[in-house]
Scaffold this active site. Sequence first.
Site, PDB file in Angstrom:
ATOM      1  N   ALA A  24       0.840  -1.201   0.000  1.00 35.54           N
ATOM      2  CA  ALA A  24       0.000   0.000   0.000  1.00 35.54           C
ATOM      3  C   ALA A  24       0.881   1.259   0.000  1.00 35.54           C
ATOM      4  CB  ALA A  24      -0.918  -0.008   1.224  1.00 35.54           C
ATOM      5  N   GLY A  34       0.255   1.239  -3.324  1.00 33.91           N
ATOM      6  CA  GLY A  34       0.188   0.522  -4.589  1.00 33.91           C
ATOM      7  C   GLY A  34       0.939   1.120  -5.759  1.00 33.91           C
ATOM      8  N   GLY A  35       1.694   2.184  -5.527  1.00 35.54           N
ATOM      9  CA  GLY A  35       2.423   2.810  -6.632  1.00 35.54           C
ATOM     10  C   GLY A  35       3.437   1.884  -7.276  1.00 35.54           C
ATOM     11  N   LYS A  36       4.165   1.141  -6.454  1.00 34.54           N
ATOM     12  CA  LYS A  36       5.195   0.245  -6.999  1.00 34.54           C
ATOM     13  C   LYS A  36       4.555  -0.982  -7.651  1.00 34.54           C
ATOM     14  CE  LYS A  36       8.568   1.792  -3.553  1.00 34.54           C
ATOM     15  NZ  LYS A  36       7.623   2.538  -2.697  1.00 34.54           N
ATOM     16  N   ASP A  83      -0.464  -6.433   2.007  1.00 32.21           N
ATOM     17  CA  ASP A  83      -0.287  -5.441   3.061  1.00 32.21           C
ATOM     18  C   ASP A  83      -1.187  -5.843   4.223  1.00 32.21           C
ATOM     19  OD1 ASP A  83       1.004  -2.366   2.945  1.00 32.21           O
ATOM     20  OD2 ASP A  83      -0.522  -2.641   4.492  1.00 32.21           O
ATOM     21  N   ASP A 114      -0.405 -10.625   7.114  1.00 34.75           N
ATOM     22  CA  ASP A 114       0.809 -10.303   7.852  1.00 34.75           C
ATOM     23  C   ASP A 114       1.998 -10.906   7.116  1.00 34.75           C
ATOM     24  OD1 ASP A 114       2.922 -10.062   9.653  1.00 34.75           O
ATOM     25  OD2 ASP A 114       1.672 -10.480  11.407  1.00 34.75           O
ATOM     26  N   ASP A 142       9.206  -3.711   0.394  1.00 36.73           N
ATOM     27  CA  ASP A 142       9.203  -2.286   0.744  1.00 36.73           C
ATOM     28  C   ASP A 142       8.840  -2.202   2.219  1.00 36.73           C
ATOM     29  OD1 ASP A 142       9.234   0.435   0.642  1.00 36.73           O
ATOM     30  OD2 ASP A 142       7.489   0.652  -0.652  1.00 36.73           O
ATOM     31  N   CYS A 198      11.962   3.803   2.867  1.00 36.41           N
ATOM     32  CA  CYS A 198      12.050   5.256   2.680  1.00 36.41           C
ATOM     33  C   CYS A 198      12.650   5.878   3.940  1.00 36.41           C
ATOM     34  CB  CYS A 198      10.694   5.865   2.331  1.00 36.41           C
ATOM     35  SG  CYS A 198       9.392   5.570   3.546  1.00 36.41           S
TER      36      CYS A 198
END
Length: 427
Positions: free
Chosen positions: A253, A255-257, A274, A300, A319, A372
């Site tokens: 989430a 969901g861009g990638k 997610d 999970d 991620d 990130c």
Amino acid sequence: MNVRAAAANVLYLVVDKGHSLSSALPAAQQTVRPRDHALLQEICYGALRYLPRLEMIANQLMDKPLKGKQRVFHHLILVGIYQLSFMRIPAHAAVGETVEGTKELKGPRLRGLINAVLRNYQRNQEELDQMAVSNNAGKYGHPSWLLKLLQDAYPQQWESIVDANNQKAPMWLRVNHQHHTRDEYLALLKNENIDSTPHTEAMDAIKLAAPCDVMKLPGFDKGWVSVQDAAAQLSINYLKPQDGELILDCCAAPGGKTAHILERTSGSEVVAIDCDDTRLKRVHENLKRLNLQAKVVCGDARNPQEWWQGEQFDRILLDAPCSATGVIRRHPDIKWLRRADDIAALAELQSEIFDAMWTQLKPGGTMVYATCSITPQENVEQVKAFLARTADAQLLDSDPDQPGRQILPGEEDMDGFYYAVLTKTRA
């Protein structure tokens, strides 16, 4: 609703109650006129960027702090000081509108106090501004624990990181390769008189000279383009997805990638997992707008046996949940919501997910570990520890002594991000 009152409510929810800005601000924007959305956002973001400085000035101007139910009026004062100090709003309008905010916050008796505090600041602004940057918290706009972490981790670069964190982030676009090449979309932007430049490394990334409403972007509603920072788009460079593969986007989430993988491949089966069902709604929304298909799973990541009974994956993008210290310029509330001991707890969670996801990767498969964050504990140290305990893990494309690539905030105008590429050796 009065914009200044709405901003004070947002600051109260974030600073005092621990709500995220991404949840508090959209709710507040529903209470003001659409034309005031940008102003409300500017005040909230700016006040959170420079919170210690504003707090020091406010405390200097008041005989005693506002407590309990009056705390929202403390934040209304911060809103007023921020406008006078950082915005080009005429002083009389900034003060007048802020004082008017007391009505909707049901504090008419505090009207006189707030007016007096802001007028006092106007009279003594130069002296108070100098006082407010006399210590590191006020000067750099970061909590002391985070400032020390950055100084220890990046002794030569911490000041540039802090400066980047306090800047407004640019608007980056990701061109949907299934509709247009990047050059074709650059031409469409030029036709609309939208100034833009391509990124040198992220193959689908375009930076706008100035942010704009997404509905003004050519074909946004048709799925031609999305908004995503260039650093996040680099995931595709490291994952290198191929047509027809089985690919997992872990902790996917919003969901861009996931979408980027689908835009860049044909015939791939992509699974997006997610643990946050609410955030997964964003994944569904993004895929629908882009007319893309993925298997979206709520589960999970530490317990893949509960949600995945299929074959192992060719590629996994992990991620990982992280401190988000690389995206402070987009989420200034992170500085005040995070605590020093969060880092160790997040590193432990990342470690558990790392181990669990490795079992789901095919021999010969590729995993990209990404965050990130810019803290070594979540990135370089995390990967080193994983390699040390995982016999069939091999690092690709980087030095084992300094594994992966750390992108720092502001580097090529990107967010802070970390990537490490690993492969599972065959028996």
